[in-house]
Design a protein around this motif. Structure first.
Motif, PDB file in Angstrom:
ATOM      1  N   PHE A  50     -17.133  35.505 102.679  1.00  0.00           N
ATOM      2  CA  PHE A  50     -18.526  35.800 101.862  1.00  0.00           C
ATOM      3  C   PHE A  50     -19.221  36.989 100.942  1.00  0.00           C
ATOM      4  CE2 PHE A  50     -17.672  34.311 106.837  1.00  0.00           C
ATOM      5  CZ  PHE A  50     -18.539  32.791 106.398  1.00  0.00           C
ATOM      6  N   ASN A  51     -19.803  36.280 100.285  1.00  0.00           N
ATOM      7  CA  ASN A  51     -20.307  36.936  99.254  1.00  0.00           C
ATOM      8  C   ASN A  51     -21.468  37.179  99.521  1.00  0.00           C
ATOM      9  OD1 ASN A  51     -18.034  36.973  97.737  1.00  0.00           O
ATOM     10  ND2 ASN A  51     -19.051  35.847  95.982  1.00  0.00           N
ATOM     11  N   TYR A  52     -22.112  38.805  99.368  1.00  0.00           N
ATOM     12  CA  TYR A  52     -23.252  39.478  99.867  1.00  0.00           C
ATOM     13  C   TYR A  52     -23.844  40.325  99.013  1.00  0.00           C
ATOM     14  CZ  TYR A  52     -21.337  43.069 102.130  1.00  0.00           C
ATOM     15  OH  TYR A  52     -20.542  44.255 102.876  1.00  0.00           O
ATOM     16  N   THR A  53     -25.268  40.796  98.601  1.00  0.00           N
ATOM     17  CA  THR A  53     -25.161  42.332  98.512  1.00  0.00           C
ATOM     18  C   THR A  53     -26.899  42.463  99.575  1.00  0.00           C
ATOM     19  OG1 THR A  53     -28.117  40.563  97.172  1.00  0.00           O
ATOM     20  CG2 THR A  53     -25.809  40.891  95.687  1.00  0.00           C
ATOM     21  N   ILE A  54     -26.495  43.887  99.373  1.00  0.00           N
ATOM     22  CA  ILE A  54     -27.578  44.524 100.414  1.00  0.00           C
ATOM     23  C   ILE A  54     -28.822  45.137  99.859  1.00  0.00           C
ATOM     24  CG2 ILE A  54     -27.816  46.451 101.479  1.00  0.00           C
ATOM     25  CD1 ILE A  54     -25.195  46.988 101.822  1.00  0.00           C
ATOM     26  N   ARG A  71     -20.831  42.191  97.091  1.00  0.00           N
ATOM     27  CA  ARG A  71     -20.013  42.561  97.565  1.00  0.00           C
ATOM     28  C   ARG A  71     -19.479  41.350  98.331  1.00  0.00           C
ATOM     29  NH1 ARG A  71     -21.873  48.599 100.269  1.00  0.00           N
ATOM     30  NH2 ARG A  71     -23.635  49.353  98.631  1.00  0.00           N
ATOM     31  N   GLN A  72     -18.316  41.919  99.484  1.00  0.00           N
ATOM     32  CA  GLN A  72     -18.116  40.921  99.935  1.00  0.00           C
ATOM     33  C   GLN A  72     -17.292  41.194 101.343  1.00  0.00           C
ATOM     34  OE1 GLN A  72     -13.866  39.387  98.463  1.00  0.00           O
ATOM     35  NE2 GLN A  72     -15.010  37.455  97.960  1.00  0.00           N
ATOM     36  N   VAL A  73     -17.825  40.414 102.606  1.00  0.00           N
ATOM     37  CA  VAL A  73     -16.938  40.144 103.417  1.00  0.00           C
ATOM     38  C   VAL A  73     -15.612  39.284 103.879  1.00  0.00           C
ATOM     39  CG1 VAL A  73     -18.698  38.832 105.103  1.00  0.00           C
ATOM     40  CG2 VAL A  73     -17.135  40.315 106.347  1.00  0.00           C
ATOM     41  N   LEU A  74     -14.397  39.500 104.693  1.00  0.00           N
ATOM     42  CA  LEU A  74     -13.688  39.091 104.618  1.00  0.00           C
ATOM     43  C   LEU A  74     -13.537  38.651 106.658  1.00  0.00           C
ATOM     44  CD1 LEU A  74     -10.411  40.059 101.984  1.00  0.00           C
ATOM     45  CD2 LEU A  74     -12.556  38.305 101.937  1.00  0.00           C
ATOM     46  N   GLN A  77      -5.291  44.088 100.742  1.00  0.00           N
ATOM     47  CA  GLN A  77      -5.814  45.035  99.252  1.00  0.00           C
ATOM     48  C   GLN A  77      -6.816  44.818  99.610  1.00  0.00           C
ATOM     49  OE1 GLN A  77      -3.865  45.421  95.836  1.00  0.00           O
ATOM     50  NE2 GLN A  77      -1.919  44.617  96.573  1.00  0.00           N
ATOM     51  N   ILE A  78      -7.642  45.818  99.512  1.00  0.00           N
ATOM     52  CA  ILE A  78      -9.212  46.045  99.658  1.00  0.00           C
ATOM     53  C   ILE A  78      -9.905  47.127  98.238  1.00  0.00           C
ATOM     54  CG2 ILE A  78     -11.235  47.178 101.466  1.00  0.00           C
ATOM     55  CD1 ILE A  78      -9.602  47.137 103.200  1.00  0.00           C
ATOM     56  N   ASN A  79     -10.720  46.267  98.052  1.00  0.00           N
ATOM     57  CA  ASN A  79     -11.522  46.601  96.743  1.00  0.00           C
ATOM     58  C   ASN A  79     -12.880  47.430  96.976  1.00  0.00           C
ATOM     59  OD1 ASN A  79     -10.565  44.864  94.957  1.00  0.00           O
ATOM     60  ND2 ASN A  79     -11.901  43.735  94.671  1.00  0.00           N
ATOM     61  N   VAL A  80     -12.316  48.976  96.555  1.00  0.00           N
ATOM     62  CA  VAL A  80     -13.035  49.938  96.523  1.00  0.00           C
ATOM     63  C   VAL A  80     -14.037  50.671  95.445  1.00  0.00           C
ATOM     64  CG1 VAL A  80     -11.761  50.726  98.595  1.00  0.00           C
ATOM     65  CG2 VAL A  80     -11.670  51.737  96.222  1.00  0.00           C
ATOM     66  N   LEU A 110     -13.372  41.820 110.609  1.00  0.00           N
ATOM     67  CA  LEU A 110     -14.232  41.696 109.186  1.00  0.00           C
ATOM     68  C   LEU A 110     -13.628  42.592 108.449  1.00  0.00           C
ATOM     69  CD1 LEU A 110     -17.738  40.450 110.682  1.00  0.00           C
ATOM     70  CD2 LEU A 110     -15.274  38.875 109.871  1.00  0.00           C
ATOM     71  N   ILE A 111     -12.839  42.733 106.997  1.00  0.00           N
ATOM     72  CA  ILE A 111     -12.872  43.665 105.882  1.00  0.00           C
ATOM     73  C   ILE A 111     -14.404  43.468 104.924  1.00  0.00           C
ATOM     74  CG2 ILE A 111     -11.858  44.634 103.919  1.00  0.00           C
ATOM     75  CD1 ILE A 111      -9.073  42.717 105.898  1.00  0.00           C
ATOM     76  N   LEU A 112     -14.634  44.654 104.674  1.00  0.00           N
ATOM     77  CA  LEU A 112     -16.057  44.991 103.722  1.00  0.00           C
ATOM     78  C   LEU A 112     -15.784  45.139 102.223  1.00  0.00           C
ATOM     79  CD1 LEU A 112     -18.734  46.111 106.254  1.00  0.00           C
ATOM     80  CD2 LEU A 112     -18.248  43.295 105.456  1.00  0.00           C
ATOM     81  N   GLN A 113     -15.486  45.062 101.213  1.00  0.00           N
ATOM     82  CA  GLN A 113     -15.569  45.462  99.719  1.00  0.00           C
ATOM     83  C   GLN A 113     -16.235  44.893  98.593  1.00  0.00           C
ATOM     84  OE1 GLN A 113     -12.152  43.366  98.850  1.00  0.00           O
ATOM     85  NE2 GLN A 113     -12.237  41.679  98.973  1.00  0.00           N
ATOM     86  N   TYR A 114     -16.062  46.272  97.390  1.00  0.00           N
ATOM     87  CA  TYR A 114     -17.105  45.492  96.683  1.00  0.00           C
ATOM     88  C   TYR A 114     -16.278  44.698  95.762  1.00  0.00           C
ATOM     89  CZ  TYR A 114     -19.550  50.032  97.461  1.00  0.00           C
ATOM     90  OH  TYR A 114     -20.577  50.669  98.124  1.00  0.00           O
TER      91      TYR A 114
END
Length: 221
Positions: free
Chosen positions: A181-185, A166-169, A209-212, A156-160
């Protein structure tokens, strides 16, 4: 770090399950079920993993988290030296084997966090890990190269996406498609956005590529 972890767990429990954790006694009992070990060397971590089976049984452990796999490896093994690269590969493979054994024998999830690194203009290799350059076409992707990417079952890749969203791939899975999946904390933990999930075109993990946070556009207010 341990205190911050427990405080955050308490906050999530209070907001997500207010009926279950409505007293200080309930919250303390939950916190007592969290066992934390700190390791400063790869040898110490491997020794712990080799004895982990006993602790899983004695404490009825239902979840194992290693945070992070890359921290000790990148500190102890420089990928610029060939001999170190072999040792690093052996360590990662040994650790993966021990964790997979625990997961399969006891049917419990094992979560291992990785770190990110910057690649420059070509497909990732093991030696890229320590390279630094000023080439402008660099991008952020997962650390540890192909060795570790082949050792995990599900990635699972977590990115902004922006300042809050944020988003998990789902980047690798034996059963699930490539899904985003898009999500917020929030105070009650991870909250999935209403738009749900969508499929995306997967790619080689070394060039994913991961958005930081630092790559997001900055606006003066």
């Amino acid at each position: 770090m341990y205190i911050l972890l427990i405080c955050r767990l308490v906050e999530i429990a209070q907001h997500k399950f207010p009926d279950l954790y409505n007293s200080e006694e309930d919250l303390c009992r939950m916190a007592e079920n969290v066992l934390v070990d700190n390791h400063q060397t790869c040898a110490s971590l491997i020794k712990k993993l080799e004895s982990l089976e006993e602790e899983v049984i004695s404490h009825s452990i239902r979840l194992v988290i290693v945070d992070s796999i890359a921290s000790l490896v990148r500190k102890e093994f420089s990928s610029s030296a060939g001999s170190n690269l072999v040792q690093r590969t052996n360590f990662l493979s040994r650790q993966a084997a021990l964790l997979k054994y625990i997961a399969e024998v006891f049917c419990i999830p094992v979560i291992v966090t990785n770190q990110i690194t910057t690649r420059f203009g070509r497909q990732a290799t093991e030696q890229d890990e320590e390279e630094t350059t000023e080439i402008s076409d660099g991008y952020v992707t997962v650390a540890l190269g192909n060795t570790w990417s082949h050792n995990v079952n599900t990635r699972l890749i977590l990115q902004y996406l922006d300042g809050e969203k944020r988003q998990v791939l789902v980047a690798k899975s034996p059963v699930a498609p490539f899904t985003a999946f898009n999500y917020t904390i929030q105070k009650d933990g991870i909250v999935q956005e209403e738009e749900g999930a969508r499929l995306y075109a997967g790619t080689d993990p070394g060039v994913q590529q991961i958005n930081v946070r630092t790559s997001l556009p900055f606006y003066n207010t």
